[in-house]
Design a protein around this motif. Structure first.
Motif, PDB file in Angstrom:
ATOM      1  N   PHE A  46       3.765  -3.928 -10.036  1.00 38.37           N
ATOM      2  CA  PHE A  46       2.530  -3.666  -9.299  1.00 38.37           C
ATOM      3  C   PHE A  46       2.685  -2.486  -8.341  1.00 38.37           C
ATOM      4  CE2 PHE A  46       1.210  -8.130 -10.326  1.00 38.37           C
ATOM      5  CZ  PHE A  46       0.058  -7.778 -11.016  1.00 38.37           C
ATOM      6  N   ALA A  47       3.813  -2.416  -7.636  1.00 38.71           N
ATOM      7  CA  ALA A  47       4.031  -1.316  -6.692  1.00 38.71           C
ATOM      8  C   ALA A  47       4.033   0.026  -7.423  1.00 38.71           C
ATOM      9  CB  ALA A  47       5.339  -1.523  -5.936  1.00 38.71           C
ATOM     10  N   LEU A  48       4.743   0.097  -8.544  1.00 46.93           N
ATOM     11  CA  LEU A  48       4.765   1.350  -9.307  1.00 46.93           C
ATOM     12  C   LEU A  48       3.388   1.702  -9.858  1.00 46.93           C
ATOM     13  CD1 LEU A  48       8.145   0.978 -11.245  1.00 46.93           C
ATOM     14  CD2 LEU A  48       7.636   2.532  -9.340  1.00 46.93           C
ATOM     15  N   ALA A  49       2.685   0.693 -10.377  1.00 49.96           N
ATOM     16  CA  ALA A  49       1.349   0.943 -10.932  1.00 49.96           C
ATOM     17  C   ALA A  49       0.381   1.410  -9.842  1.00 49.96           C
ATOM     18  CB  ALA A  49       0.818  -0.316 -11.610  1.00 49.96           C
ATOM     19  N   GLY A  59      -4.034  11.860  -4.725  1.00 48.17           N
ATOM     20  CA  GLY A  59      -2.991  12.833  -4.386  1.00 48.17           C
ATOM     21  C   GLY A  59      -2.376  12.596  -3.011  1.00 48.17           C
ATOM     22  N   ASP A  60      -2.762  11.531  -2.344  1.00 43.46           N
ATOM     23  CA  ASP A  60      -2.301  11.234  -0.986  1.00 43.46           C
ATOM     24  C   ASP A  60      -1.059  10.341  -1.032  1.00 43.46           C
ATOM     25  OD1 ASP A  60      -1.944  10.585   1.673  1.00 43.46           O
ATOM     26  OD2 ASP A  60      -4.041  10.004   2.005  1.00 43.46           O
ATOM     27  N   LYS A  61       0.094  10.933  -0.740  1.00 43.64           N
ATOM     28  CA  LYS A  61       1.350  10.189  -0.794  1.00 43.64           C
ATOM     29  C   LYS A  61       1.414   9.114   0.303  1.00 43.64           C
ATOM     30  CE  LYS A  61       6.334  10.802  -0.996  1.00 43.64           C
ATOM     31  NZ  LYS A  61       7.446  11.742  -0.949  1.00 43.64           N
ATOM     32  N   THR A  62       0.865   9.399   1.465  1.00 43.73           N
ATOM     33  CA  THR A  62       0.874   8.429   2.562  1.00 43.73           C
ATOM     34  C   THR A  62       0.062   7.192   2.198  1.00 43.73           C
ATOM     35  OG1 THR A  62       1.088  10.234   4.156  1.00 43.73           O
ATOM     36  CG2 THR A  62       0.398   8.098   5.020  1.00 43.73           C
ATOM     37  N   LEU A  63      -1.090   7.390   1.605  1.00 43.75           N
ATOM     38  CA  LEU A  63      -1.920   6.266   1.168  1.00 43.75           C
ATOM     39  C   LEU A  63      -1.201   5.459   0.091  1.00 43.75           C
ATOM     40  CD1 LEU A  63      -4.589   4.701   1.225  1.00 43.75           C
ATOM     41  CD2 LEU A  63      -5.479   6.344  -0.451  1.00 43.75           C
ATOM     42  N   ALA A  64      -0.582   6.155  -0.843  1.00 41.90           N
ATOM     43  CA  ALA A  64       0.156   5.477  -1.916  1.00 41.90           C
ATOM     44  C   ALA A  64       1.292   4.638  -1.350  1.00 41.90           C
ATOM     45  CB  ALA A  64       0.683   6.499  -2.918  1.00 41.90           C
ATOM     46  N   THR A  68       1.731   0.504  -1.592  1.00 50.92           N
ATOM     47  CA  THR A  68       2.951  -0.141  -2.093  1.00 50.92           C
ATOM     48  C   THR A  68       3.617  -0.982  -1.004  1.00 50.92           C
ATOM     49  OG1 THR A  68       4.275   1.834  -1.661  1.00 50.92           O
ATOM     50  CG2 THR A  68       3.389   1.579  -3.881  1.00 50.92           C
ATOM     51  N   ALA A  69       3.450  -0.597   0.250  1.00 49.43           N
ATOM     52  CA  ALA A  69       3.988  -1.417   1.346  1.00 49.43           C
ATOM     53  C   ALA A  69       3.280  -2.765   1.396  1.00 49.43           C
ATOM     54  CB  ALA A  69       3.846  -0.688   2.680  1.00 49.43           C
ATOM     55  N   SER A  70       1.996  -2.793   1.070  1.00 53.72           N
ATOM     56  CA  SER A  70       1.257  -4.061   1.023  1.00 53.72           C
ATOM     57  C   SER A  70       1.834  -4.983  -0.043  1.00 53.72           C
ATOM     58  CB  SER A  70      -0.218  -3.811   0.732  1.00 53.72           C
ATOM     59  OG  SER A  70      -0.776  -3.002   1.723  1.00 53.72           O
ATOM     60  N   VAL A  71       2.179  -4.414  -1.195  1.00 53.13           N
ATOM     61  CA  VAL A  71       2.817  -5.201  -2.254  1.00 53.13           C
ATOM     62  C   VAL A  71       4.159  -5.737  -1.758  1.00 53.13           C
ATOM     63  CG1 VAL A  71       3.815  -5.113  -4.575  1.00 53.13           C
ATOM     64  CG2 VAL A  71       1.661  -3.949  -4.107  1.00 53.13           C
ATOM     65  N   SER A  72       4.892  -4.900  -1.017  1.00 51.67           N
ATOM     66  CA  SER A  72       6.188  -5.309  -0.487  1.00 51.67           C
ATOM     67  C   SER A  72       6.063  -6.470   0.498  1.00 51.67           C
ATOM     68  CB  SER A  72       6.865  -4.116   0.184  1.00 51.67           C
ATOM     69  OG  SER A  72       8.108  -4.478   0.706  1.00 51.67           O
ATOM     70  N   VAL A  73       5.021  -6.457   1.312  1.00 49.47           N
ATOM     71  CA  VAL A  73       4.804  -7.551   2.264  1.00 49.47           C
ATOM     72  C   VAL A  73       4.510  -8.849   1.519  1.00 49.47           C
ATOM     73  CG1 VAL A  73       3.248  -8.412   4.059  1.00 49.47           C
ATOM     74  CG2 VAL A  73       4.122  -6.091   4.186  1.00 49.47           C
ATOM     75  N   LEU A  74       3.685  -8.786   0.487  1.00 51.51           N
ATOM     76  CA  LEU A  74       3.415  -9.986  -0.321  1.00 51.51           C
ATOM     77  C   LEU A  74       4.684 -10.483  -1.007  1.00 51.51           C
ATOM     78  CD1 LEU A  74      -0.027  -9.294  -2.016  1.00 51.51           C
ATOM     79  CD2 LEU A  74       0.541 -11.107  -0.404  1.00 51.51           C
TER      80      LEU A  74
END
Length: 163
Positions: A46-49, A59-64, A68-74
């Motif tokens: 999910f994080a990679l997708a 194109g926003d790396k910060t948003l991406a 992915t940090a949200s996936v990490s918290v879950l």
């Protein structure tokens, strides 16, 4: 419900909550390993997708990275509940699990702060030692046999008829 024998009726919000987001009861080694791997692999996919989708559309790396940090918290929350139930099977309470939760939540944050430091600096070495200790802790959870018979956290998960 074992992960290798899932039926369509097993995939409900309540079953997912009970299997992956509950601190109640005990969890034997095999189910712990199965669920730990399932959570880890699904979180990675999910994080990679999500990262790829956000980068390719905005194109926003910060948003991406935020997504992915949200996936990490879950993932951290799910692993924490698995760790607590595995500790219950070993006869321990939630205290060690809370330490592991703090490590899990702090790991990604600490990685960001350590990015610019020299690889052999004291903070980086300390971080690597903490990560090593967490890996050893996980291996112990996977290897140690739980308390035989019922304990204060629930019925023996290996007893006949136990869930």
């Amino acid at each position: 419900m074992a992960l290798y024998n899932i039926t369509r009726s097993d995939i409900t919000a309540e079953n997912i909550r009970r299997v992956f987001f509950s601190c109640e009861g005990r969890l034997n080694r095999r189910r712990y390993i199965e669920r730990f791997l399932a959570v880890s692999i699904l979180a990675l996919v999910f994080a990679l997708a999500f990262y790829y989708i956000v980068i390719s559309t905005t194109g926003d790396k910060t948003l991406a990275m935020g997504v992915t940090a949200s996936v990490s918290v879950l993932e951290t929350a799910a692993v924490y509940t698995l760790v607590v139930r595995r500790l219950h099977d070993l006869g321990y309470g939630k205290t060690i699990g809370v330490v592991y939760l703090i490590y899990g939540l702090g790991q990604s944050v600490a990685g960001r702060f350590l990015e610019g430091l020299e690889p052999d600096s004291a903070p980086v070495v300390a971080y690597e030692l903490v990560c090593l200790a967490a890996m050893v802790f996980q291996l112990c959870l996977m290897a140690l046999r739980g308390v035989q018979g019922d304990n204060q956290y629930g019925k023996d998960p290996l007893a006949r008829g136990a869930a």
